[in-house]
Scaffold this active site. Structure first.
Site, PDB file in Angstrom:
ATOM      1  N   LYS A   3     -17.592 -19.239  -2.645  1.00  0.00           N
ATOM      2  CA  LYS A   3     -18.453 -18.139  -2.758  1.00  0.00           C
ATOM      3  C   LYS A   3     -17.879 -16.743  -2.033  1.00  0.00           C
ATOM      4  CE  LYS A   3     -21.627 -19.967  -5.612  1.00  0.00           C
ATOM      5  NZ  LYS A   3     -21.990 -21.166  -5.171  1.00  0.00           N
ATOM      6  N   GLU A  28     -28.548 -12.583  -5.696  1.00  0.00           N
ATOM      7  CA  GLU A  28     -29.324 -13.610  -6.038  1.00  0.00           C
ATOM      8  C   GLU A  28     -28.986 -14.835  -5.427  1.00  0.00           C
ATOM      9  OE1 GLU A  28     -26.980 -12.536  -8.009  1.00  0.00           O
ATOM     10  OE2 GLU A  28     -25.947 -14.283  -8.024  1.00  0.00           O
ATOM     11  N   SER A  65     -14.686 -27.350  -3.656  1.00  0.00           N
ATOM     12  CA  SER A  65     -15.200 -25.677  -3.844  1.00  0.00           C
ATOM     13  C   SER A  65     -16.122 -25.701  -2.504  1.00  0.00           C
ATOM     14  CB  SER A  65     -16.364 -25.776  -5.127  1.00  0.00           C
ATOM     15  OG  SER A  65     -17.384 -26.997  -5.265  1.00  0.00           O
TER      16      SER A  65
HETATM   17  C1  LIG Z   1     -22.327 -22.360  -6.093  1.00  0.00           C
HETATM   18  C2  LIG Z   1     -21.503 -23.550  -6.023  1.00  0.00           C
HETATM   19  C3  LIG Z   1     -20.837 -24.259  -7.032  1.00  0.00           C
HETATM   20  C4  LIG Z   1     -20.963 -23.665  -8.482  1.00  0.00           C
HETATM   21  O1  LIG Z   1     -20.812 -22.284  -8.776  1.00  0.00           O
HETATM   22  P1  LIG Z   1     -19.569 -21.984  -9.608  1.00  0.00           P
HETATM   23  O2  LIG Z   1     -19.782 -20.420  -9.782  1.00  0.00           O
HETATM   24  O3  LIG Z   1     -19.618 -22.707 -11.015  1.00  0.00           O
HETATM   25  O4  LIG Z   1     -18.335 -22.164  -9.037  1.00  0.00           O
HETATM   26  C5  LIG Z   1     -19.903 -25.046  -6.729  1.00  0.00           C
HETATM   27  N1  LIG Z   1     -19.617 -25.758  -5.637  1.00  0.00           N
HETATM   28  C6  LIG Z   1     -20.151 -25.007  -4.412  1.00  0.00           C
HETATM   29  C7  LIG Z   1     -19.746 -25.648  -3.122  1.00  0.00           C
HETATM   30  C8  LIG Z   1     -21.150 -24.074  -4.659  1.00  0.00           C
HETATM   31  O5  LIG Z   1     -21.561 -23.503  -3.613  1.00  0.00           O
END
Ligand SMILES: *Cc1c(COP(=O)(O)O)cnc(C)c1O
Length: 392
Positions: free
Chosen positions: A88, A110, A376
């Site tokens: 993010k 948000e 992620s």
């Molecule tokens: C917010 C988040 C997601 C999901 O958001 P996307 O916009 O689909 O990438 C996935 N993994 C983590 C660690 C997150 O914080």
């Protein structure tokens, strides 16, 4: 970094389904974004922030013991190692720089689980911008440590008491704030969703994941490409970010993994698998909705995947078949979480654990493949859930 392309429509999906009063803001934003990414001074400032604040490039890590256990070759793109612990921050830092350049001193955002709120609060603190984060009251209760982190960065956290008291309501409130204060406010949207130009802007700032991963893979295997690339899909920003590096390589299979929750009716977040196209938060895309078009409740053990919509580009990629969207349930994600933790000494976010679980399933079906999984984020934020589920 390449010049940005501003796409408004992905096939029939996307668009700008917003009140007329917001159109001037969207046009102003698009013009500012295009000018910024063509400006050498901006690119230098952005590059500096990515290198020294975010911590890029993140490694592409060969998970050796996990690969042996699962019967293939698994490479992890380590977004968990970025500042604040998830992908993010790539988008938050990029958009905060755009806001500063536009002369906007008041940022609204948000957040669901709080990861995007924390990333935005950090990016704003660094640039001396005011930051107001809208968050569902229920999420504030569930994610206390992230609320506290945002406050420590100097952000104001506004708890939204309406309706479902979660992310959907928080987005409504952030948009309402923006409509009420359009002149001085910048709305820093956290995923590849919302009205144009947001999906294209978020994709642009996340596509560094894919371009790095592609280049790093080719330092291991000159001129070769992986068999498949896998990412979890909430709104779809980390997935579109890594896919962007491989979309043109039609031999590379791409998999987006949605959260199946506990598998019970009404307890999933499989927007692309179970949804139908409709309009939510300014965009036409697949949605979880009932026969009257009302948005239905969602569930996932991973708070970042718990969203009834999805970015419009993913809807088009589903229809074209270029990306396959798959479902992983809570239990499978928890198993993958444990295996990565014990075999590699890496605690993945529960969101990312969905992508890992699918990699395991894929290797069981066709062993020996070389896979890139987008990790992620890191799992420290999920400690209370892991304790409640008896993993510790
Ligand atoms: C917010 C988040 C997601 C999901 O958001 P996307 O916009 O689909 O990438 C996935 N993994 C983590 C660690 C997150 O914080």
């Amino acid at each position: 970094m390449s010049t940005a392309t501003i796409t408004h429509r992905y096939g029939p999906y996307g668009g700008q389904y917003v009140p007329e009063t917001l159109m001037a803001n969207l046009i102003e934003l698009e013009e500012a974004f295009v000018a910024a990414v063509e400006d050498k001074a901006f690119l230098a400032e952005h590059h500096d922030a990515l290198s020294h604040f975010v911590g890029r490039p993140t490694p592409l890590y060969h998970a050796q013991r996990l690969s042996e256990a699962w019967g293939g070759q698994v490479y992890l793109k380590r977004e968990d190692l970025t500042h604040t612990g998830a992908h993010k921050i790539n988008n938050a830092v990029g958009q905060a720089l755009i806001a500063k350049r536009m002369g906007k001193r008041r940022i609204v955002a948000e957040t669901g689980a709080g990861q995007h709120g924390v990333a935005t609060a950090a990016a704003c603190a660094r640039l001396g911008l005011d930051c107001i984060v809208y968050m569902g009251a229920l999420d504030c209760e569930r994610q206390q440590p992230n609320v506290q982190r945002m406050k420590l960065f100097g952000a104001k956290v506004a708890a939204c008491e309406a309706g479902t008291r979660n992310l959907k309501i928080a987005i409504n409130e952030a948009i309402r704030d923006w409509v009420a204060n359009p002149r001085e406010t910048y709305y820093l949207l956290g995923s590849a969703v919302g009205p144009a130009p947001y999906p294209a802007i978020v994709r642009h700032f996340q596509s560094i994941i894919g371009s790095e991963a592609r280049e790093q893979y080719q330092t291991h295997f000159p001129k070769k490409l992986p068999d498949a690339v896998i990412a979890c899909v909430g709104g779809g920003s980390n997935a579109i970010g890594i896919f962007a590096g491989f979309l043109e390589d039609t031999k590379v299979k791409l998999y987006g993994v949605e959260a199946g929750g506990d598998g019970k009716e009404g307890h999933t977040s499989c927007t692309l698998a179970d949804g139908r196209p409709g309009v939510l938060h300014g965009s036409f895309s697949y949605l979880l909705q009932n026969n009257d078009g009302q948005i239905t409740g969602t569930h996932s053990i991973a708070p970042g995947l718990d969203y009834p919509g999805v970015g419009p580009e993913h809807s088009a990629l589903k229809d074209s078949g270029r990306v396959k969207y798959e479902i992983v349930h809570d239990d499978e994600a928890l198993t993958a979480f444990s295996e990565l933790s014990r075999l590699e000494g890496i605690l993945p976010a529960l969101e990312s654990s969905h992508a890992l679980a699918f990699a395991k399933r894929l290797l069981k079906k066709s062993p020996g493949q070389k896979l890139i999984v987008n990790l992620s984020g890191r799992g420290d934020k999920d400690m209370p859930t892991l304790i409640a589920r008896g993993l510790v």
